[in-house]
Enzyme design. Sequence first.
Site, mmCIF file in Angstrom:
data_model
loop_
_atom_site.group_PDB
_atom_site.id
_atom_site.type_symbol
_atom_site.label_atom_id
_atom_site.label_comp_id
_atom_site.label_asym_id
_atom_site.label_seq_id
_atom_site.Cartn_x
_atom_site.Cartn_y
_atom_site.Cartn_z
ATOM 1 N N SER A 98 43.138 39.601 46.502
ATOM 2 C CA SER A 98 42.930 38.845 45.268
ATOM 3 C C SER A 98 44.245 38.292 44.720
ATOM 4 C CB SER A 98 42.225 39.723 44.236
ATOM 5 O OG SER A 98 41.913 38.981 43.080
ATOM 6 N N ASP A 241 41.441 33.171 40.547
ATOM 7 C CA ASP A 241 42.358 34.021 41.303
ATOM 8 C C ASP A 241 42.055 33.856 42.793
ATOM 9 O OD1 ASP A 241 39.989 35.441 41.517
ATOM 10 O OD2 ASP A 241 40.766 37.306 40.685
ATOM 11 N N ASP A 243 40.498 35.422 45.300
ATOM 12 C CA ASP A 243 39.167 35.575 45.913
ATOM 13 C C ASP A 243 38.065 35.068 44.992
ATOM 14 O OD1 ASP A 243 39.529 37.671 44.082
ATOM 15 O OD2 ASP A 243 38.344 39.092 45.246
ATOM 16 N N ASP A 245 36.717 35.891 42.217
ATOM 17 C CA ASP A 245 35.740 36.670 41.454
ATOM 18 C C ASP A 245 36.053 36.640 39.960
ATOM 19 O OD1 ASP A 245 37.972 38.330 41.559
ATOM 20 O OD2 ASP A 245 36.852 40.139 42.074
#
Length: 453
Positions: A98, A241, A243, A245
Amino acid sequence: MNELTCFKSYDVRGQLGAELNEDIAYLIGRGFADAMQPGTVVVGYDIRETSPALAQALTKGLVEQGVDVIDIGLCGTEEVYFATSHLGAGGGLMVTASHNPIDYNGIKMVRKGSRPISAADGLGEIKALAQANAFSAADKAGTVSQANPRADYVARVLSFLEPSKLTPMKVVVNAGNGVAGPSFDALAEQMGNLPLTFIRHHHTPDGSFPNGIPNPLLEENRAKTADVVKAEGADLGIAWDGDFDRCFFFDEAGRFIDGEYVVALLAQAFLAKHAGAKIIHDPRVIWATLDAVETGGGQAIASQSGHSFIKAKMREEDAIYGGEMSAHHYFKEFMYCDSGMIPWLLVLEHICATGKPLSALVSEMQDKFPSSGEINFKLADKQPAIDAFEATYVAQAQTVDRLDGVSLDMGEWRVNLRQSNTEPVLRLNVEARGNRALLNDKVAEISELITSA
């Protein structure tokens, strides 16, 4: 084997070489297979240069332990969550670090139904098996197949949107060279006939992160989006960010919107469509959300911070939405999981439905309930500061809540002080009722108490 320090409270994260490598990923794959007995597992990975090899090692461990692996390739974490449920798999693993530094990587895991796995609920067993390198014998090896569920994922995400409510808008999107770009493009392609203009920035996935690690929560990273919003005269800025999420918002003047106000905005958006619905929130900064939920005729319910707690509380309460000020947003109709794509669609629609720019929607909340934002104090020994804080303020408080750290309602202002589970850090949040001077005074007062304890 030495202790596997890459195991954290909710996932695996570690410095490459020192804490995480392909051998450890292989053992984690076998440990997940043995502990969870999933039958079939979805595996995906982010753009970091080490992610494909770690995913391959993870897959090797899973297969050797008799698990069938569905490889969905380069994707965002929420696409693994989606695919796990959509494809009926017994678990899902996403190789991602991330927003962590470039020399880190990690693994996020879910069980059947995309339910979370935490240290107290499965992750500890996986760690113990991997650390001991001791696994039960598999009857036969598993298989590996490829799948691309992105079209179905896009359909699910777009099901949250009412296209008829959208009016012409110009939107800056900053993927930070993470994996948001391809998934966003798939969404945008299906939204092609809507009155939206998208300005893509740092859009191409690049594991060398030429524009820095994608972490818009850091103040020094915000200009990368804000400057484009101002230069383009956009109505809104969105950044993700690594990834994706989590997503972050900038108003039409390029101002960053703190996460607690986004939770309140999304609560408003849901309650406009679902009268009386339950909204889950974390206990750090709450007054703007409580006001939004009360005004919208809903029911606000507090949960301990952290995705496994929020998701469990949402299921327990049958809540339609849950939000944390850290920019994690959870949706009942998305397997109770967090998504970084659904929030911006809902905020966009809410702006259009109200006819107000984002700055106006948020400034109303900020004026009514100004907050400090989360302030972190790095302390080798946190207890003296906690003791001094409680000795000074608890007796004066109208209410004391220990759901997550300690939250004190002082009438005209409110404070939450909590320890980080993973770092030598105390986290302070203060909010006030329409009095920014009082807010600033209390932040200074408590900060001085903490640093001098």
